[in-house]
Design an enzyme around this catalytic site. Sequence first.
Site, PDB file in Angstrom:
ATOM      1  N   GLU A  61      -1.955   2.850 -29.654  1.00  0.00           N
ATOM      2  CA  GLU A  61      -1.400   2.196 -28.467  1.00  0.00           C
ATOM      3  C   GLU A  61      -0.637   0.915 -28.795  1.00  0.00           C
ATOM      4  O   GLU A  61      -0.173   0.220 -27.895  1.00  0.00           O
ATOM      5  CB  GLU A  61      -2.513   1.939 -27.457  1.00  0.00           C
ATOM      6  CG  GLU A  61      -3.065   3.235 -26.884  1.00  0.00           C
ATOM      7  CD  GLU A  61      -4.332   3.051 -26.064  1.00  0.00           C
ATOM      8  OE1 GLU A  61      -4.742   4.021 -25.414  1.00  0.00           O
ATOM      9  OE2 GLU A  61      -4.903   1.938 -26.088  1.00  0.00           O
ATOM     10  N   TRP A  89      -9.887  10.419 -22.627  1.00  0.00           N
ATOM     11  CA  TRP A  89      -9.805  11.507 -23.598  1.00  0.00           C
ATOM     12  C   TRP A  89     -10.840  11.356 -24.708  1.00  0.00           C
ATOM     13  O   TRP A  89     -11.054  12.292 -25.493  1.00  0.00           O
ATOM     14  CB  TRP A  89      -8.399  11.596 -24.198  1.00  0.00           C
ATOM     15  CG  TRP A  89      -8.015  10.425 -25.069  1.00  0.00           C
ATOM     16  CD1 TRP A  89      -7.655   9.183 -24.656  1.00  0.00           C
ATOM     17  CD2 TRP A  89      -7.927  10.407 -26.503  1.00  0.00           C
ATOM     18  NE1 TRP A  89      -7.354   8.382 -25.736  1.00  0.00           N
ATOM     19  CE2 TRP A  89      -7.510   9.109 -26.884  1.00  0.00           C
ATOM     20  CE3 TRP A  89      -8.148  11.356 -27.501  1.00  0.00           C
ATOM     21  CZ2 TRP A  89      -7.319   8.742 -28.215  1.00  0.00           C
ATOM     22  CZ3 TRP A  89      -7.956  10.985 -28.828  1.00  0.00           C
ATOM     23  CH2 TRP A  89      -7.551   9.690 -29.174  1.00  0.00           C
ATOM     24  N   ASP A  90     -11.485  10.211 -24.762  1.00  0.00           N
ATOM     25  CA  ASP A  90     -12.549   9.988 -25.746  1.00  0.00           C
ATOM     26  C   ASP A  90     -13.584  11.105 -25.701  1.00  0.00           C
ATOM     27  O   ASP A  90     -14.150  11.495 -26.733  1.00  0.00           O
ATOM     28  CB  ASP A  90     -13.274   8.671 -25.451  1.00  0.00           C
ATOM     29  CG  ASP A  90     -12.358   7.471 -25.340  1.00  0.00           C
ATOM     30  OD1 ASP A  90     -11.140   7.656 -25.191  1.00  0.00           O
ATOM     31  OD2 ASP A  90     -12.867   6.346 -25.387  1.00  0.00           O
ATOM     32  N   GLN A 132      -5.279   2.367 -34.273  1.00  0.00           N
ATOM     33  CA  GLN A 132      -6.272   3.375 -34.631  1.00  0.00           C
ATOM     34  C   GLN A 132      -5.565   4.563 -35.249  1.00  0.00           C
ATOM     35  O   GLN A 132      -4.345   4.650 -35.218  1.00  0.00           O
ATOM     36  CB  GLN A 132      -7.040   3.833 -33.395  1.00  0.00           C
ATOM     37  CG  GLN A 132      -6.194   4.604 -32.391  1.00  0.00           C
ATOM     38  CD  GLN A 132      -6.894   4.824 -31.072  1.00  0.00           C
ATOM     39  OE1 GLN A 132      -6.819   3.993 -30.194  1.00  0.00           O
ATOM     40  NE2 GLN A 132      -7.542   5.956 -30.930  1.00  0.00           N
TER      41      GLN A 132
END
Length: 754
Positions: free
Chosen positions: A489, A360-361, A595
Site C-alpha cells: 500500500e 482480505w486478511d 509488505q
Amino acid sequence: MKRTFDVQPWNVITHTFKNESENKRLQESMTSLGNGYMGMRGFFEEDYSGDTLPGIYLGGVWYPDKTRVGWWKNGYPEYFGKVVNATNFIKMHVKINGELVDLAKDQITDFTLNLDMKQSLLTRSFIVTKGDAEVQLTFERFLSVAQQELSVQRVTAKNVGNTDVELIIDSAIDADVENEDANYDERFWDVLNTDQGTETGDVVSKTVENPFGTPRFTVGMEMRHVTDMSSKQVSQPNDKEVVNEFITTLQAGELTQLEKRVIVVTSRDYDTEAQLTDAMHKLSDKVAGQSYAELFTAHADIWADRWEKSDIQISGDDEAQQGIRFNLFELFSTYYGEDARLNIGPKGFTGEKYGGATYWDTEAFAVPVYLGITNPEVTRNLLMYRYKQLDGAYHNAKQQGLKGALFPMVTFDGIECHNEWEITFEEIHRNGDIAFAIYNYTRYTGDNSYVQNEGAKVLAEISKFWADRVHFSERNQKYMIHGVTGPDEYENNVDNNWYTNLLAQWTLKYTLSILDDVSPEWQAKLDVTDADKQKWQDIVDRMYLPYDKDLNIFVQHDGFLDKDIKPVSSLGKDDLPLNQNWSWDKILRSPYIKQGDVLQGIWDFIDDYTPEQKKANFDFYEPLTVHESSLSAAIHSVLAADLHYEDKAVELYERTARLDLDNYNNDTVDGLHVTAMTGGWIAVVQGFAGMRVRDDKLHFAPFLPKKWDHYSFRQVFRNRVIEVSVDGSGAKFKLIDGAPITIDVDGKDVKLAK
C-alpha cells in the site's frame, strides 16, 4: 529490548504500572479478552481518570457512519462501517472509606497484571493506600467460551492494614459510552428501557438511527451478583445507567468477594425485543445456580481442548514460545468458527482501528491456519460468509461500472464500506485472494463439495469481474490492468501490479478448470457462456506479467525499477517507521515496500517457481521491505526458510510472533493485529517444518533453528491429526487420529498408522 511484559511461556504478565497514556493503552491492548461472541480491551473496571481506551465490542454489531470526504467522487462508499463500542457492563466504582479508587492518582504497591493464556483469565492485583487504610484489591475476569453470552468478574478485597475499612462497590451497566473512532463525538446507543433491583440490573439499548437503511441492533444486558456484602437499592444516576451498591466493613486481615455475572444478548439472534429480553432472563437464571468454580471450569476445559489441538511447543527460547501462544490465543479469542455470520477483523475485539470489519486478511492469512488447526467446517464457514454476501459484491462492481462481483476491501454485510479511495477502488487483488482461499480449502481438505456448488458461483462471478476489468493493449498484444494498488500500500494507482495481474490470470484459469465438474444443480446458475470461456482463456494466454530478464525478477509494477533503488539499511533510525515519520508523498515516491507484494505471489504459489527465481526475487525485494504491515514478516520468514536463510527466517519469525508483544511498529496502543496473529503458525509450520500440499499429499522438510532445542505441533489434514516433533536428532511424525496415511518427508515416503 525494553519490554512492558515479562517473558513467560503461558502468561502475559507485568508487575509495573505507569500512569502514562501510551503505556496504559499498550497494556489494555495486550490484555484483551474475547470469546468469539464478544470481547474487550484490558481496561480497568474501576474509575481511572488518566488516559484510557475502554472498549467492549460485540460480534457482528456495527454502525454505518457517513463517509466524510472533502471532494465526493462517483462510486465512493456512502458509509464507513465501524464496530460500535458497546454498553460498559464491567463498570465498577470502588470506594475505600468514602474515597474512590483511581490508579491515576492513588498510591499503590505490589501491582500485578496477568493474562493467563492457558485458561483465558485476566487478573489484576495491587495494594492501595488511602490515609490509614491499606487494601489489597484483586480483579478477575473471563468471557466464557462455554456460554458465550456470559461475562464473569470477581473482585476480592482484603484489609492488609491495621484499621477497620469501609468498602463500597457500585456495580453498573452504563450505556453512555463513546467511540474513539467516531465523527464529531457521536453517540451510537439509544436506551430503550432499564430495570434495577438491589442485586440485579438490566439495560436494553439499540443503535441509533442511520440514513442508509442498514439494520439497527438491539442489545440486552443483565447483571446479577453473588456476595456476602450488604446490597442497597440506589437511585439510577441517569436514564442510561443502572447501579447496584454493595457495602461492608473489613476488619484487619479480613477479606470479602463480589462476583458479577452479566448476560449479553443481541438482536442478531432474536427477532423481537420481547424475545431478546426473555432469552436474557432465562440465560441469567441458567447461570445463577452455578458456582464461580463451575462456570470457570467449564470455560477452562474448552480452552484446554483447543490448546491440545493447536499448541506449538518450543523449548530453548521462551520468547519464541510466548509469542506463538499469544498469537494463537488472541486469534481463537476472536474467531473459532461457531458463527458462520461472523468473520475475523484485523483488530478483533481489541480496538476500533480499521472499523473492526472483514478484510482480505481472512482469505490470505487466516484460512491456511484454520485449515491446519480446526475442523474443516470452520474454514468452510469463512467461505460461506463470502458466498452469502454475493449480492453486496454485485453492488460493489456495479458502483465501479463493472460486471460480475467485486468483493469488498472492508465490510460487515458485503457492501464496501471503506473510505480511502486508493484502497476501496484500487486494491482489487482481494478478489483473487478470495478465489485462492477456495482453492486452498479444496486441495487441503480434499472436499470438492464447495467448489462444485456455491464456490463455483463465487469463482464465476469473480472471473466475470476480471474479464471486464482488464484491457487489451494493441501495441503489446497483452491484457493489462491499470490503476491499481497491490498488497504494497506504499504504491498507489500503479499500472500492471504483478501480483494483481497474476491473481487475475490464475483465477480465470482455475475457474475454467472446475467448470466441467460443477454439480448439475449449479451449472445453470453460473450463466457462463462459451464466449465467456473463450475470452477467459485468451486473457490467461496473453496476460502481461512484468519481468526483468537481467535481474531475473518479476517487476512489482510498471516503472518500479525506475525508482531510486536503495535498501532499507541505508535509512537512518529517525526515518522508521516511515508511516510515522515521512509524508505520504515521500513514501509513494520511494522504493520502500510496506509488505510482500511480488513475494506474496511467490508464497501463494511457492511450488511453481524454481529455487533460482525465488532467490533472485527475495534477494531483491526483501532488502527494500520495511515490514510496516503486520502481515509482512510471516511470508518473508517462510520464503527465507525455503531458501535456507535460517537466520533471516528466525528473525522474521520473531518479528511476526512478537509483533505486538514487542510493539515493533509502535502502533499496538490502537489494538492488536489479530489477523496477523496467524503469522507465527505460518512461519513455524510452512517455514521451519516446510509443510506443503502437493498432488493431494502432505510434504515436510523440517529443520531446527539453532536458537531452539525442540519444537512440535499437531496438524489436521484430511480427517487425520498428525503430530510433528523436531529436535537435534531429527524429525518424528505420529498419527494421533484418523486412518493410516503416507506423507513425504524430505523426498521420502513415510507411512503413518496408529
